[in-house]
Design a protein around this motif. Sequence first.
Motif, short mmCIF file in Angstrom:
data_model
loop_
_atom_site.label_atom_id
_atom_site.label_comp_id
_atom_site.label_asym_id
_atom_site.label_seq_id
_atom_site.Cartn_x
_atom_site.Cartn_y
_atom_site.Cartn_z
N GLY A 73 0.82 -1.22 0.00
CA GLY A 73 0.00 0.00 0.00
C GLY A 73 0.84 1.25 0.00
O GLY A 73 0.52 2.24 -0.68
N ARG A 74 1.94 1.24 0.74
CA ARG A 74 2.82 2.40 0.78
C ARG A 74 3.47 2.62 -0.58
O ARG A 74 3.60 3.75 -1.04
N ALA A 75 3.84 1.54 -1.25
CA ALA A 75 4.46 1.66 -2.57
C ALA A 75 3.47 2.20 -3.60
O ALA A 75 3.82 2.99 -4.46
N GLU A 76 2.22 1.79 -3.49
CA GLU A 76 1.21 2.28 -4.42
C GLU A 76 0.90 3.75 -4.18
O GLU A 76 0.68 4.50 -5.11
N ARG A 77 0.89 4.18 -2.92
CA ARG A 77 0.61 5.58 -2.62
C ARG A 77 1.74 6.50 -3.07
O ARG A 77 1.50 7.62 -3.46
N THR A 78 2.98 6.03 -2.99
CA THR A 78 4.11 6.87 -3.39
C THR A 78 4.39 6.79 -4.88
O THR A 78 5.24 7.51 -5.38
N GLY A 79 3.70 5.90 -5.59
CA GLY A 79 3.86 5.82 -7.04
C GLY A 79 5.02 4.95 -7.49
O GLY A 79 5.40 4.97 -8.65
N ARG A 80 5.61 4.18 -6.60
CA ARG A 80 6.72 3.31 -6.99
C ARG A 80 6.24 2.07 -7.69
O ARG A 80 6.96 1.44 -8.42
N GLY A 81 5.02 1.67 -7.41
CA GLY A 81 4.48 0.46 -8.04
C GLY A 81 5.07 -0.79 -7.46
O GLY A 81 6.09 -0.78 -6.81
N VAL A 82 4.35 -1.87 -7.63
CA VAL A 82 4.82 -3.15 -7.11
C VAL A 82 4.70 -4.19 -8.18
O VAL A 82 3.88 -4.21 -9.00
#
Length: 82
Positions: A73-82
């Motif tokens: 969720g943190r990666a999706e919010r910061t735009g890094r993608g998973v």
Amino acid sequence: MLIEQQKDPQSGRSPETRRRRAGITGFLVGLVAASAFFAFFPGLPHVIDWGAILASLAAGGLARWGCRSWITGRAERTGRGV
């Protein structure tokens, strides 16, 4: 190239590697915390039996799931993608 690596030491890690490490760490923390609870909490029999072991494994699995979903969720919010 070397200067770019010094700026961001995590740039070489893939998101899956970070999720995997977070999952392993979460599982171990949950397992140890639940085992310590059953071993040292006053009022409980101070015996680690199979039920306590299974409950500790379940707590470790729950902690692993929580850590992996938090990292995702943190990666999706910061735009890094998973």
